[in-house]
Design a protein around this motif. Structure first.
Motif, PDB file in Angstrom:
ATOM      1  N   ASP A  70      14.163  10.944 -19.934  1.00 39.24           N
ATOM      2  CA  ASP A  70      13.856   9.615 -20.469  1.00 39.24           C
ATOM      3  C   ASP A  70      15.101   8.741 -20.497  1.00 39.24           C
ATOM      4  N   GLU A  71      16.228   9.360 -20.800  1.00 42.02           N
ATOM      5  CA  GLU A  71      17.473   8.606 -20.869  1.00 42.02           C
ATOM      6  C   GLU A  71      17.865   8.070 -19.493  1.00 42.02           C
ATOM      7  N   ASP A  72      17.756   8.930 -18.465  1.00 40.02           N
ATOM      8  CA  ASP A  72      18.115   8.496 -17.115  1.00 40.02           C
ATOM      9  C   ASP A  72      17.149   7.432 -16.600  1.00 40.02           C
ATOM     10  N   ARG A  73      15.858   7.605 -16.902  1.00 33.12           N
ATOM     11  CA  ARG A  73      14.883   6.608 -16.459  1.00 33.12           C
ATOM     12  C   ARG A  73      15.175   5.251 -17.086  1.00 33.12           C
ATOM     13  N   LYS A  74      15.522   5.266 -18.367  1.00 34.11           N
ATOM     14  CA  LYS A  74      15.831   4.012 -19.051  1.00 34.11           C
ATOM     15  C   LYS A  74      17.095   3.374 -18.467  1.00 34.11           C
ATOM     16  N   THR A  75      18.080   4.195 -18.157  1.00 32.75           N
ATOM     17  CA  THR A  75      19.314   3.686 -17.553  1.00 32.75           C
ATOM     18  C   THR A  75      19.025   3.041 -16.202  1.00 32.75           C
ATOM     19  N   LEU A  76      18.223   3.715 -15.374  1.00 31.61           N
ATOM     20  CA  LEU A  76      17.892   3.190 -14.047  1.00 31.61           C
ATOM     21  C   LEU A  76      17.106   1.890 -14.137  1.00 31.61           C
ATOM     22  N   VAL A  77      16.058   1.876 -14.939  1.00 33.11           N
ATOM     23  CA  VAL A  77      15.181   0.706 -15.013  1.00 33.11           C
ATOM     24  C   VAL A  77      15.935  -0.497 -15.602  1.00 33.11           C
ATOM     25  N   THR A  78      16.760  -0.244 -16.612  1.00 31.80           N
ATOM     26  CA  THR A  78      17.551  -1.334 -17.187  1.00 31.80           C
ATOM     27  C   THR A  78      18.473  -1.942 -16.146  1.00 31.80           C
ATOM     28  N   TRP A  79      19.085  -1.067 -15.350  1.00 34.87           N
ATOM     29  CA  TRP A  79      19.983  -1.538 -14.280  1.00 34.87           C
ATOM     30  C   TRP A  79      19.227  -2.326 -13.229  1.00 34.87           C
ATOM     31  N   VAL A  80      18.041  -1.861 -12.843  1.00 32.05           N
ATOM     32  CA  VAL A  80      17.221  -2.558 -11.851  1.00 32.05           C
ATOM     33  C   VAL A  80      16.808  -3.927 -12.374  1.00 32.05           C
ATOM     34  N   LEU A  81      16.367  -3.990 -13.621  1.00 32.43           N
ATOM     35  CA  LEU A  81      15.938  -5.271 -14.192  1.00 32.43           C
ATOM     36  C   LEU A  81      17.081  -6.268 -14.331  1.00 32.43           C
ATOM     37  N   SER A  82      18.306  -5.751 -14.363  1.00 30.74           N
ATOM     38  CA  SER A  82      19.462  -6.656 -14.417  1.00 30.74           C
ATOM     39  C   SER A  82      19.877  -7.135 -13.037  1.00 30.74           C
ATOM     40  N   GLY A  83      19.157  -6.679 -12.000  1.00 33.45           N
ATOM     41  CA  GLY A  83      19.521  -7.050 -10.636  1.00 33.45           C
ATOM     42  C   GLY A  83      20.623  -6.200 -10.061  1.00 33.45           C
ATOM     43  N   ALA A 129       0.806  -1.226   0.000  1.00 35.82           N
ATOM     44  CA  ALA A 129       0.000   0.000   0.000  1.00 35.82           C
ATOM     45  C   ALA A 129       0.833   1.267   0.000  1.00 35.82           C
ATOM     46  N   ILE A 130       2.101   1.191   0.373  1.00 34.59           N
ATOM     47  CA  ILE A 130       2.930   2.391   0.440  1.00 34.59           C
ATOM     48  C   ILE A 130       3.241   2.861  -0.976  1.00 34.59           C
ATOM     49  N   PRO A 131       2.855   4.084  -1.338  1.00 31.44           N
ATOM     50  CA  PRO A 131       3.041   4.529  -2.720  1.00 31.44           C
ATOM     51  C   PRO A 131       4.485   4.935  -3.000  1.00 31.44           C
ATOM     52  N   MET A 132       4.897   4.754  -4.256  1.00 34.88           N
ATOM     53  CA  MET A 132       6.168   5.297  -4.711  1.00 34.88           C
ATOM     54  C   MET A 132       5.898   6.655  -5.337  1.00 34.88           C
ATOM     55  N   PRO A 133       6.560   7.704  -4.895  1.00 35.04           N
ATOM     56  CA  PRO A 133       6.303   9.033  -5.470  1.00 35.04           C
ATOM     57  C   PRO A 133       6.786   9.101  -6.910  1.00 35.04           C
ATOM     58  N   PRO A 134       6.153   9.919  -7.733  1.00 35.86           N
ATOM     59  CA  PRO A 134       6.585  10.060  -9.127  1.00 35.86           C
ATOM     60  C   PRO A 134       7.975  10.691  -9.222  1.00 35.86           C
ATOM     61  N   GLN A 135       8.758  10.235 -10.170  1.00 36.65           N
ATOM     62  CA  GLN A 135      10.107  10.763 -10.387  1.00 36.65           C
ATOM     63  C   GLN A 135      10.147  11.469 -11.744  1.00 36.65           C
ATOM     64  N   SER A 136       9.290  12.469 -11.874  1.00 34.36           N
ATOM     65  CA  SER A 136       9.147  13.155 -13.167  1.00 34.36           C
ATOM     66  C   SER A 136      10.343  14.037 -13.492  1.00 34.36           C
ATOM     67  N   GLN A 137      11.231  14.259 -12.529  1.00 40.28           N
ATOM     68  CA  GLN A 137      12.403  15.094 -12.791  1.00 40.28           C
ATOM     69  C   GLN A 137      13.439  14.383 -13.653  1.00 40.28           C
ATOM     70  N   LEU A 138      13.313  13.061 -13.784  1.00 39.60           N
ATOM     71  CA  LEU A 138      14.282  12.284 -14.554  1.00 39.60           C
ATOM     72  C   LEU A 138      14.042  12.433 -16.054  1.00 39.60           C
TER      73      LEU A 138
END
Length: 363
Positions: free
Chosen positions: A348-361, A337-346
């Protein structure tokens, strides 16, 4: 903050335990005239299990004993991680020992309590009764396992603390038989005042303020100062704040600011100043964008771990786009139930870098 949460959690557990106890007794044949067959009187053993407080006159103190040597071994395994090996603190809690002298033991009043050059007030400087130490340690320590200490463990720990303050010798054995004699040596035993309203139902309160209703001062400047020797005693405060918001508080490695910060935060350290924002790569981006405040690599914090996220979305098509949208817009429900706040300051390139890294563990 953490202390408040911890206390509320314990209170909730106590409420649940009491509710379960009431339910288990509901089938008892005993009861009151108003509610026959419901409930029963608590047995002496059940009362004793909760009635563990120890008074300054030592009523409630269980029999037992423990030496300074035994207490040191327990301290180093269960207490030093938070309080330091010698009670000097490990950057978590206020020091336990320090600030008391042999003369204080003789007079029962700690002279350094009124000395502005004393950097911190330690436990042994303030506490007037040895029963307070015993009671609190027995009921609330260690921090991660309260009520796990035996009476003998507690006697040993109190003996070790008292030896740190040179109140008892290094070969002392504290017990229920001699604790009253030790009380006569407590450095601040005569320092507690009862000249205020809290000690009497009919006493006059020691707070006598009143609300201003007319001709009030329009603006009151509020501020505080630290003496120079204490300003940076424990390192840069700006680097020790939790990783939220754009500012990290005052940079205590520099002289005090001339005035309180304005709306733009002048005089305060920015996040980029106190963290390695110049480092490159997804791991540095993860830290500099404060993601580490809620997510750890292999352990659940506020949110799921990097490893858990990677495992959940492994092999799923569209996972990258889905999580990029989630990071940008925020949300809740997938991991609780705890929400994650939006990270709209990122970008598109940084968001893709972060998410790709997270998905790789995080590799």
């Amino acid at each position: 903050m953490y202390k408040s949460v911890n206390f509320i959690a314990r209170l909730s557990l106590l409420s649940i335990a009491l509710l379960v106890t009431q339910i288990s007794f509901a089938q008892s044949t005993q009861g009151s005239a108003k509610f026959p067959g419901i409930g029963r009187n608590a047995t002496p053993a059940e009362v004793m299990a909760w009635d563990i407080d120890v008074r300054p006159d030592f009523k409630g103190l269980p029999k037992g004993s423990g030496s300074v040597e035994q207490g040191q071994a327990i301290w180093e395994s269960k207490c030093a991680s938070c309080h330091g090996v010698f009670g000097e603190s490990n950057e978590i809690f206020t020091p336990i020992a320090g600030g008391t002298t042999v003369d204080d033991v003789k007079t029962g009043r700690v002279a350094s309590l009124s000395d502005r050059k004393q950097p911190q007030r330690t436990t042994l400087m303030k506490v007037p009764t040895v029963s307070t130490l015993w009671d609190y340690i027995y009921r609330a320590m260690p921090w991660n396992a309260p009520r796990s200490l035996t009476p003998d463990n507690t006697y040993a720990l109190v003996a070790y603390i008292l030896s740190l303050g040179e109140i008892v010798p290094d070969d002392f054995v504290l017990s229920d038989a001699n604790i009253a004699e030790v009380q006569k040596k407590m450095p601040n035993r005569n320092g507690m005042t009862r000249n205020h309203g809290f000690w009497s139902v009919n006493g006059k309160p020691d707070v006598n303020g009143s609300s201003c209703m007319n001709n009030c001062v329009k603006f009151v400047q509020i501020g505080s100062t630290l003496p120079d020797f204490a300003r940076n005693a424990h390192g840069n405060i700006a680097e020790q704040n939790r990783l939220y918001g754009p500012y990290r508080g005052s940079d205590s490695t520099k002289p005090p600011i001339a005035k309180l910060p304005g709306s733009s935060g002048e005089g305060l350290a920015h996040a980029a100043d106190t963290h390695s924002s110049n480092a490159k790569g997804p791991a540095a981006l993860f830290k500099n964008e404060n993601c580490s405040a809620c997510h750890a690599l292999n352990a659940k914090l506020v949110g799921p771990s990097i490893a858990d996220i990677a495992a959940k979305y492994q092999g799923q098509s569209g996972a990258l786009d889905k999580l990029m949208a989630k990071v940008k817009n925020g949300g809740s429900g997938v991991w609780g139930a705890i929400p994650m706040p939006p990270q709209s300051q990122l970008s598109d390139e940084d968001r893709k870098t972060l998410v790709t890294w997270v998905l790789s563990g995080g590799k």
